[in-house]
Design a protein around this motif. Structure first.
Motif, PDB file in Angstrom:
ATOM      1  N   GLY A 119      -1.738   4.226 -19.359  1.00  0.00           N
ATOM      2  CA  GLY A 119      -3.077   4.699 -19.718  1.00  0.00           C
ATOM      3  C   GLY A 119      -3.241   4.927 -21.205  1.00  0.00           C
ATOM      4  O   GLY A 119      -4.056   4.284 -21.847  1.00  0.00           O
ATOM      5  N   SER A 120      -2.466   5.817 -21.809  1.00  0.00           N
ATOM      6  CA  SER A 120      -2.658   6.176 -23.220  1.00  0.00           C
ATOM      7  C   SER A 120      -1.950   5.237 -24.186  1.00  0.00           C
ATOM      8  O   SER A 120      -2.366   5.092 -25.325  1.00  0.00           O
ATOM      9  CB  SER A 120      -2.159   7.596 -23.470  1.00  0.00           C
ATOM     10  OG  SER A 120      -0.731   7.627 -23.443  1.00  0.00           O
ATOM     11  N   GLY A 121      -0.855   4.625 -23.757  1.00  0.00           N
ATOM     12  CA  GLY A 121      -0.083   3.771 -24.651  1.00  0.00           C
ATOM     13  C   GLY A 121       0.816   4.533 -25.611  1.00  0.00           C
ATOM     14  O   GLY A 121       1.433   3.940 -26.499  1.00  0.00           O
ATOM     15  N   THR A 167       0.848  -1.187   0.000  1.00  0.00           N
ATOM     16  CA  THR A 167       0.000   0.000   0.000  1.00  0.00           C
ATOM     17  C   THR A 167       0.883   1.236   0.000  1.00  0.00           C
ATOM     18  O   THR A 167       0.616   2.199   0.708  1.00  0.00           O
ATOM     19  CB  THR A 167      -0.924   0.002   1.238  1.00  0.00           C
ATOM     20  OG1 THR A 167      -0.109  -0.103   2.414  1.00  0.00           O
ATOM     21  CG2 THR A 167      -1.909  -1.144   1.178  1.00  0.00           C
ATOM     22  N   GLU A 168       1.944   1.197  -0.772  1.00  0.00           N
ATOM     23  CA  GLU A 168       2.926   2.277  -0.811  1.00  0.00           C
ATOM     24  C   GLU A 168       2.601   3.265  -1.917  1.00  0.00           C
ATOM     25  O   GLU A 168       1.816   2.987  -2.814  1.00  0.00           O
ATOM     26  CB  GLU A 168       4.323   1.697  -1.021  1.00  0.00           C
ATOM     27  CG  GLU A 168       4.707   0.622  -0.026  1.00  0.00           C
ATOM     28  CD  GLU A 168       4.714   1.094   1.414  1.00  0.00           C
ATOM     29  OE1 GLU A 168       5.032   2.267   1.679  1.00  0.00           O
ATOM     30  OE2 GLU A 168       4.381   0.288   2.289  1.00  0.00           O
ATOM     31  N   MET A 169       3.272   4.427  -1.871  1.00  0.00           N
ATOM     32  CA  MET A 169       3.143   5.460  -2.896  1.00  0.00           C
ATOM     33  C   MET A 169       4.540   5.967  -3.246  1.00  0.00           C
ATOM     34  O   MET A 169       5.433   5.961  -2.395  1.00  0.00           O
ATOM     35  CB  MET A 169       2.292   6.620  -2.367  1.00  0.00           C
ATOM     36  CG  MET A 169       0.839   6.233  -2.107  1.00  0.00           C
ATOM     37  SD  MET A 169      -0.009   7.468  -1.117  1.00  0.00           S
ATOM     38  CE  MET A 169       0.511   7.016   0.523  1.00  0.00           C
ATOM     39  N   VAL A 192       6.754   0.311 -11.119  1.00  0.00           N
ATOM     40  CA  VAL A 192       6.747   0.215  -9.661  1.00  0.00           C
ATOM     41  C   VAL A 192       5.311  -0.052  -9.222  1.00  0.00           C
ATOM     42  O   VAL A 192       4.396   0.659  -9.659  1.00  0.00           O
ATOM     43  CB  VAL A 192       7.249   1.538  -9.033  1.00  0.00           C
ATOM     44  CG1 VAL A 192       7.322   1.427  -7.524  1.00  0.00           C
ATOM     45  CG2 VAL A 192       8.592   1.931  -9.613  1.00  0.00           C
ATOM     46  N   GLY A 193       5.106  -1.037  -8.379  1.00  0.00           N
ATOM     47  CA  GLY A 193       3.773  -1.369  -7.899  1.00  0.00           C
ATOM     48  C   GLY A 193       3.287  -0.395  -6.844  1.00  0.00           C
ATOM     49  O   GLY A 193       2.876  -0.815  -5.755  1.00  0.00           O
ATOM     50  N   ALA A 194       3.371   0.885  -7.151  1.00  0.00           N
ATOM     51  CA  ALA A 194       2.921   1.935  -6.234  1.00  0.00           C
ATOM     52  C   ALA A 194       2.527   3.145  -7.062  1.00  0.00           C
ATOM     53  O   ALA A 194       3.246   3.515  -8.000  1.00  0.00           O
ATOM     54  CB  ALA A 194       4.038   2.310  -5.260  1.00  0.00           C
ATOM     55  N   PRO A 195       1.407   3.771  -6.753  1.00  0.00           N
ATOM     56  CA  PRO A 195       1.016   4.969  -7.496  1.00  0.00           C
ATOM     57  C   PRO A 195       1.800   6.190  -7.018  1.00  0.00           C
ATOM     58  O   PRO A 195       2.387   6.177  -5.938  1.00  0.00           O
ATOM     59  CB  PRO A 195      -0.467   5.119  -7.147  1.00  0.00           C
ATOM     60  CG  PRO A 195      -0.571   4.545  -5.763  1.00  0.00           C
ATOM     61  CD  PRO A 195       0.419   3.401  -5.736  1.00  0.00           C
ATOM     62  N   ALA A 196       1.789   7.234  -7.818  1.00  0.00           N
ATOM     63  CA  ALA A 196       2.398   8.507  -7.428  1.00  0.00           C
ATOM     64  C   ALA A 196       1.300   9.471  -7.002  1.00  0.00           C
ATOM     65  O   ALA A 196       1.348  10.663  -7.275  1.00  0.00           O
ATOM     66  CB  ALA A 196       3.216   9.073  -8.573  1.00  0.00           C
ATOM     67  N   TYR A 197       0.274   8.928  -6.359  1.00  0.00           N
ATOM     68  CA  TYR A 197      -0.846   9.722  -5.856  1.00  0.00           C
ATOM     69  C   TYR A 197      -1.426   9.013  -4.633  1.00  0.00           C
ATOM     70  O   TYR A 197      -1.253   7.796  -4.464  1.00  0.00           O
ATOM     71  CB  TYR A 197      -1.927   9.910  -6.932  1.00  0.00           C
ATOM     72  CG  TYR A 197      -2.357   8.634  -7.612  1.00  0.00           C
ATOM     73  CD1 TYR A 197      -3.327   7.810  -7.047  1.00  0.00           C
ATOM     74  CD2 TYR A 197      -1.775   8.243  -8.816  1.00  0.00           C
ATOM     75  CE1 TYR A 197      -3.716   6.630  -7.658  1.00  0.00           C
ATOM     76  CE2 TYR A 197      -2.155   7.059  -9.431  1.00  0.00           C
ATOM     77  CZ  TYR A 197      -3.127   6.257  -8.852  1.00  0.00           C
ATOM     78  OH  TYR A 197      -3.503   5.081  -9.448  1.00  0.00           O
ATOM     79  N   ASP A 198      -2.088   9.766  -3.769  1.00  0.00           N
ATOM     80  CA  ASP A 198      -2.670   9.169  -2.567  1.00  0.00           C
ATOM     81  C   ASP A 198      -4.086   8.635  -2.849  1.00  0.00           C
ATOM     82  O   ASP A 198      -4.549   8.678  -3.994  1.00  0.00           O
ATOM     83  CB  ASP A 198      -2.657  10.163  -1.396  1.00  0.00           C
ATOM     84  CG  ASP A 198      -3.529  11.395  -1.627  1.00  0.00           C
ATOM     85  OD1 ASP A 198      -4.399  11.381  -2.531  1.00  0.00           O
ATOM     86  OD2 ASP A 198      -3.332  12.381  -0.898  1.00  0.00           O
ATOM     87  N   GLY A 249       4.167   7.827 -16.478  1.00  0.00           N
ATOM     88  CA  GLY A 249       2.862   7.951 -15.866  1.00  0.00           C
ATOM     89  C   GLY A 249       2.643   7.112 -14.631  1.00  0.00           C
ATOM     90  O   GLY A 249       3.446   6.258 -14.268  1.00  0.00           O
ATOM     91  N   SER A 250       1.521   7.384 -13.994  1.00  0.00           N
ATOM     92  CA  SER A 250       1.077   6.644 -12.828  1.00  0.00           C
ATOM     93  C   SER A 250      -0.409   6.394 -13.028  1.00  0.00           C
ATOM     94  O   SER A 250      -1.203   7.336 -13.127  1.00  0.00           O
ATOM     95  CB  SER A 250       1.342   7.457 -11.555  1.00  0.00           C
ATOM     96  OG  SER A 250       1.125   6.662 -10.416  1.00  0.00           O
ATOM     97  N   PHE A 251      -0.779   5.128 -13.110  1.00  0.00           N
ATOM     98  CA  PHE A 251      -2.127   4.765 -13.520  1.00  0.00           C
ATOM     99  C   PHE A 251      -2.508   3.436 -12.884  1.00  0.00           C
ATOM    100  O   PHE A 251      -1.715   2.494 -12.893  1.00  0.00           O
ATOM    101  CB  PHE A 251      -2.159   4.674 -15.050  1.00  0.00           C
ATOM    102  CG  PHE A 251      -3.504   4.418 -15.647  1.00  0.00           C
ATOM    103  CD1 PHE A 251      -4.486   5.394 -15.623  1.00  0.00           C
ATOM    104  CD2 PHE A 251      -3.784   3.210 -16.252  1.00  0.00           C
ATOM    105  CE1 PHE A 251      -5.733   5.168 -16.193  1.00  0.00           C
ATOM    106  CE2 PHE A 251      -5.019   2.967 -16.833  1.00  0.00           C
ATOM    107  CZ  PHE A 251      -5.999   3.955 -16.796  1.00  0.00           C
ATOM    108  N   GLU A 252      -3.703   3.374 -12.316  1.00  0.00           N
ATOM    109  CA  GLU A 252      -4.248   2.151 -11.742  1.00  0.00           C
ATOM    110  C   GLU A 252      -3.298   1.473 -10.751  1.00  0.00           C
ATOM    111  O   GLU A 252      -3.068   0.268 -10.799  1.00  0.00           O
ATOM    112  CB  GLU A 252      -4.682   1.181 -12.839  1.00  0.00           C
ATOM    113  CG  GLU A 252      -5.853   1.696 -13.645  1.00  0.00           C
ATOM    114  CD  GLU A 252      -6.388   0.692 -14.648  1.00  0.00           C
ATOM    115  OE1 GLU A 252      -5.725  -0.336 -14.916  1.00  0.00           O
ATOM    116  OE2 GLU A 252      -7.486   0.945 -15.171  1.00  0.00           O
ATOM    117  N   GLY A 253      -2.734   2.273  -9.860  1.00  0.00           N
ATOM    118  CA  GLY A 253      -1.933   1.725  -8.775  1.00  0.00           C
ATOM    119  C   GLY A 253      -0.480   1.424  -9.082  1.00  0.00           C
ATOM    120  O   GLY A 253       0.222   0.857  -8.242  1.00  0.00           O
TER     121      GLY A 253
END
Length: 189
Positions: A92-94, A49-51, A109-115, A146-150
């Motif tokens: 996201g966009s490809g 559950t990291e960011m 990275v299995g972590a989003p760059a957002y809370d 990007g950061s998308f879907e976790g």
């Protein structure tokens, strides 16, 4: 000069020369630092559950290092997929994320760059130059994909397809020392 002394001198010079050759061969081995990492994908799946909170780079004698600071609920971190790809694609966009260098290393990275509210925890000032790597031996460019879907993706342009390793460093409880994902790319084979 007498003959026995001359022969001894020739033998000594031969030994010194052969030691010089051995030293040169040893220098070649040490120049490559004995790295045996390989260039195949490195992955780890762990529920976290990291960011993402930061990205930085450093130069070392045998490799260039990229560090991704992560933080959140745990002191550990372990979900990543790092591999050479023909071209890194934007989350996201490809859309393609071209980077300088002869090889593209995709870092997921299995972590989003957002809370949990969608607020950025890390937002690069320049998506094309996330970290300044000018003057590095191996790294050519670090770009944001990007950061998308976790998960968060970075494109790392490197000089050539070189050996790399990936590992995590745990954080320290009740401190600003958060877990880190470390990617080292060797200067040579």
């Amino acid at each position: 000069m007498n003959r026995p002394l001359f022969r001894l001198l020739v033998v000594l010079v031969s030994v010194v020369v052969s030691l010089g050759v051995i030293s040169a061969a040893s220098a070649t081995t040490s120049r490559h630092c004995g790295i045996t990492w390989g260039s195949l994908p490195k992955t780890s799946e762990a529920a976290d559950t990291e960011m993402v909170f930061g990205v930085r780079a450093g130069r070392h004698a045998c490799f260039d290092r990229l560090v991704i600071d992560v933080g959140g609920q745990d002191t550990t971190f372990g979900s990543y997929d790092v591999r050479y790809v023909p071209l890194v694609l934007e989350d996201g966009s490809g859309r393609p994320v071209p980077v300088r260098g002869a090889a593209d290393l995709q870092i997921v990275v299995g972590a989003p760059a957002y809370d949990e509210y969608g607020n950025p925890t890390f937002l690069p000032a320049d998506r094309q130059e996330v970290v300044n790597v000018s003057g590095f031996t191996t790294f050519r460019q670090v770009a944001w994909a990007g950061s998308f879907e976790g998960s968060t993706t970075l494109a790392l342009g490197v000089r050539a397809r070189l050996p790399f390793r990936v590992f995590t460093v745990p954080g320290t409880p009740q401190s600003d020392d958060t877990p880190r994902l470390v990617i080292d790319v060797a200067h040579a084979w």
